[in-house]
Design a protein around this motif. Structure first.
Motif, short mmCIF file in Angstrom:
data_model
loop_
_atom_site.label_atom_id
_atom_site.label_comp_id
_atom_site.label_asym_id
_atom_site.label_seq_id
_atom_site.Cartn_x
_atom_site.Cartn_y
_atom_site.Cartn_z
N VAL A 81 -30.62 -55.97 -31.20
CA VAL A 81 -29.43 -55.16 -31.34
C VAL A 81 -28.24 -56.05 -31.01
O VAL A 81 -28.14 -56.55 -29.88
CB VAL A 81 -29.46 -53.93 -30.40
N VAL A 82 -27.39 -56.29 -31.98
CA VAL A 82 -26.20 -57.11 -31.73
C VAL A 82 -25.44 -56.49 -30.56
O VAL A 82 -25.24 -55.27 -30.53
CB VAL A 82 -25.31 -57.17 -32.99
N PRO A 83 -25.02 -57.30 -29.57
CA PRO A 83 -24.31 -56.72 -28.42
C PRO A 83 -23.21 -55.78 -28.88
O PRO A 83 -22.30 -56.18 -29.63
CB PRO A 83 -23.75 -57.95 -27.70
N PRO A 84 -23.28 -54.52 -28.50
CA PRO A 84 -22.34 -53.54 -29.05
C PRO A 84 -20.96 -53.61 -28.43
O PRO A 84 -20.77 -54.13 -27.32
CB PRO A 84 -23.01 -52.20 -28.72
N ILE A 85 -20.01 -53.06 -29.15
CA ILE A 85 -18.70 -52.74 -28.58
C ILE A 85 -18.81 -51.30 -28.09
O ILE A 85 -19.19 -50.40 -28.85
CB ILE A 85 -17.59 -52.87 -29.63
N VAL A 86 -18.52 -51.06 -26.83
CA VAL A 86 -18.74 -49.75 -26.22
C VAL A 86 -17.41 -49.20 -25.71
O VAL A 86 -16.76 -49.80 -24.86
CB VAL A 86 -19.74 -49.84 -25.05
N ILE A 87 -17.01 -48.05 -26.25
CA ILE A 87 -15.82 -47.36 -25.77
C ILE A 87 -16.23 -46.50 -24.58
O ILE A 87 -17.08 -45.61 -24.72
CB ILE A 87 -15.19 -46.49 -26.88
N VAL A 88 -15.64 -46.76 -23.42
CA VAL A 88 -16.13 -46.15 -22.18
C VAL A 88 -15.08 -45.29 -21.48
O VAL A 88 -15.29 -44.90 -20.33
CB VAL A 88 -16.65 -47.23 -21.20
N GLY A 89 -13.98 -44.98 -22.12
CA GLY A 89 -12.95 -44.18 -21.45
C GLY A 89 -13.39 -42.75 -21.21
O GLY A 89 -14.31 -42.23 -21.86
N GLN A 90 -12.71 -42.08 -20.29
CA GLN A 90 -12.96 -40.67 -20.07
C GLN A 90 -12.59 -39.87 -21.31
O GLN A 90 -11.82 -40.32 -22.17
CB GLN A 90 -12.13 -40.17 -18.88
N GLY A 91 -13.12 -38.66 -21.39
CA GLY A 91 -12.76 -37.77 -22.47
C GLY A 91 -11.27 -37.45 -22.47
O GLY A 91 -10.60 -37.56 -21.45
N ARG A 92 -10.75 -37.08 -23.63
CA ARG A 92 -9.35 -36.68 -23.81
C ARG A 92 -8.38 -37.84 -23.63
O ARG A 92 -7.21 -37.65 -23.29
CB ARG A 92 -8.96 -35.52 -22.89
N THR A 93 -8.86 -39.07 -23.82
CA THR A 93 -8.00 -40.25 -23.68
C THR A 93 -7.83 -40.99 -25.01
O THR A 93 -7.42 -42.15 -25.03
CB THR A 93 -8.56 -41.22 -22.63
N GLY A 94 -8.15 -40.34 -26.11
CA GLY A 94 -8.05 -40.98 -27.41
C GLY A 94 -9.31 -41.67 -27.87
O GLY A 94 -9.30 -42.36 -28.89
N THR A 95 -10.41 -41.47 -27.15
CA THR A 95 -11.65 -42.18 -27.50
C THR A 95 -12.19 -41.77 -28.86
O THR A 95 -12.69 -42.60 -29.61
CB THR A 95 -12.74 -41.95 -26.43
N THR A 96 -12.09 -40.48 -29.19
CA THR A 96 -12.70 -40.01 -30.44
C THR A 96 -11.98 -40.56 -31.66
O THR A 96 -12.61 -41.08 -32.59
CB THR A 96 -12.72 -38.47 -30.48
N ILE A 97 -10.66 -40.48 -31.70
CA ILE A 97 -9.95 -40.99 -32.87
C ILE A 97 -10.05 -42.51 -32.94
O ILE A 97 -10.18 -43.09 -34.03
CB ILE A 97 -8.46 -40.52 -32.87
N LEU A 98 -10.06 -43.19 -31.79
CA LEU A 98 -10.26 -44.64 -31.80
C LEU A 98 -11.63 -44.98 -32.38
O LEU A 98 -11.76 -45.88 -33.22
CB LEU A 98 -10.12 -45.20 -30.38
#
Length: 389
Positions: A81-98
């Motif tokens: 598995v190629v080392p992933p890019i992981v978005i780890v911010g809390q919810g409601r901080t723009g993580t979903t649209i990013l």
């Protein structure tokens, strides 16, 4: 009200699939913890019992299918598995649209909702855009609109949209998807304080290997607020992962989640309200932010493996933030990728379903107390306070 029984749910999944091998057995501890908490604390209504039963059997059935695919094709487990890019911010901080914007890059592979919900057999490149499971999952998502019509204004849903890791680790029954849907504080404390999360991240890798086995992934991007509580376990499994942590005024996060969680829980329980959910999740959120700060200070998260982004800056100019992320991670943002991202953003405006309306006052929480509790986090990451709605 009838109680859930773990053995009955397990038997239902085995009968539905004709399979019996769940792989390594760590999942059973999480299932037992969850079922006990659902029975004792969730105040499930009649529909809630059926919903929880169906979801758990669904997770168990998917797990059985993935393990069986690995048994039939053991070479799946040999693929890196190629080392992933992981978005780890809390919810409601723009993580979903990013997440959804990064998913538009042809060089990026993300787990889509349809393949996470219906992972077996593994998706194939030739039919990745036309697989009949896409329409099946879209129909299920549309059904949610009938029972929770206000939820889509709070959180985008769709079979072809990127899906969070909490739905993947849910198959190991170590996931914050369950406290979001049900009031299960005992399970939550077990998950945060006592659960060995190494099995959840081993399963996460297993699942990505499964998804990429017939549709390769040149670069994985994954996302979940749930990672923020378990950064050490995440990096133990993916030591070369690149993290993107999104930041926002914690009180705005708490107010927003304090509104979202009761909406989700209202499907399964008649005993929900904003102040109780905001108080519960306020503690979880602050603890997660504190853990993320500690992980920076003690070196658990190396400085050269993480990019920090601010919510306000991202919302003001998404492509400046995305460009900075690509530059920081040493990636090329091609014209093709940026064009696809811009098209997606134009087609999915923030208010296309009415927008999420909430107020901090509705939480009943003490603003001064929360500011004191979050001061260290805000000062370290230079997170500005926002006007509270």
């Amino acid at each position: 009200m009838a109680e859930l029984e773990a053995k009955v749910l397990i038997d239902q999944a085995m009968e539905a699939t004709g399979l019996s091998d769940f792989g390594e057995d760590a999942w059973r501890e999480g299932l037992d913890q969850l079922v006990a908490s659902l029975n004792a604390e969730a105040a499930l209504n009649e529909i809630g019992v059926m919903v929880a039963e169906g979801e758990i059997v669904g997770y168990l059935s998917s797990r059985l299918g993935v393990v069986e695919e690995r048994r039939l094709h053991p070479e799946i487990g040999d693929a890196p598995v190629v080392p992933p890019i992981v978005i780890v911010g809390q919810g409601r901080t723009g993580t979903t649209i990013l997440f959804d914007l990064l998913a538009q890059d042809p060089a990026t592979r993300v787990p889509l909702t349809w393949e996470v919900d219906r992972p077996c057999p593994p998706p194939e490149t030739a039919t990745y855009l036309t697989d009949p499971r896409i329409d099946e999952v879209e129909a299920t998502v549309s059904g949610i609109d009938l029972v929770l019509p206000e939820f889509r204004a709070m959180h985008p849903m769709g079979a072809r949209l990127a899906q969070e890791c909490v739905r993947i680790t849910g198959l190991d029954f170590r996931s914050f998807i369950f406290p979001t849907q049900y009031r299960v504080p005992s399970y939550s404390r077990w998950l945060l304080d006592d659960a060995d999360m190494s099995s959840a991240y081993r399963w996460h890798r297993t699942f990505l290997q499964h998804l990429q086995s017939r549709h390769p992934a040149p670069r994985w991007v994954v996302k979940s607020p749930g990672h923020i509580w378990h950064l050490q376990a995440l990096l133990a499994e993916y030591p070369d992962a690149l993290l993107v942590q999104t930041h926002r005024d914690p009180l705005r996060i708490i107010a927003s989640i304090g509104s979202l969680v009761p909406t989700l829980r209202s499907l399964a329980s008649d005993d929900v309200d904003v102040p109780a959910a905001a108080a519960e999740f306020g503690d979880y959120i602050i603890e997660g932010l504190d853990r993320s700060l500690a992980a920076r200070l003690d070196g658990t998260v190396p400085a050269d493996q993480v990019v920090d982004t601010q919510f306000a800056a991202f919302m003001a100019d998404p492509f400046a933030t995305i460009g900075a992320i690509y530059d920081r991670l040493g990636l090329e943002l091609t014209a093709e990728a940026e064009s696809a991202m811009r098209t997606f953003l134009a087609d999915h405006s923030q208010d296309e379903h009415g927008g999420h309306r909430y107020t901090f006052a509705a939480t009943g929480l003490d603003e001064a107390e929360l500011r004191a509790r979050t001061r260290a986090y805000q000062e370290h990451f230079e997170v500005p306070s926002e006007p509270l709605p």
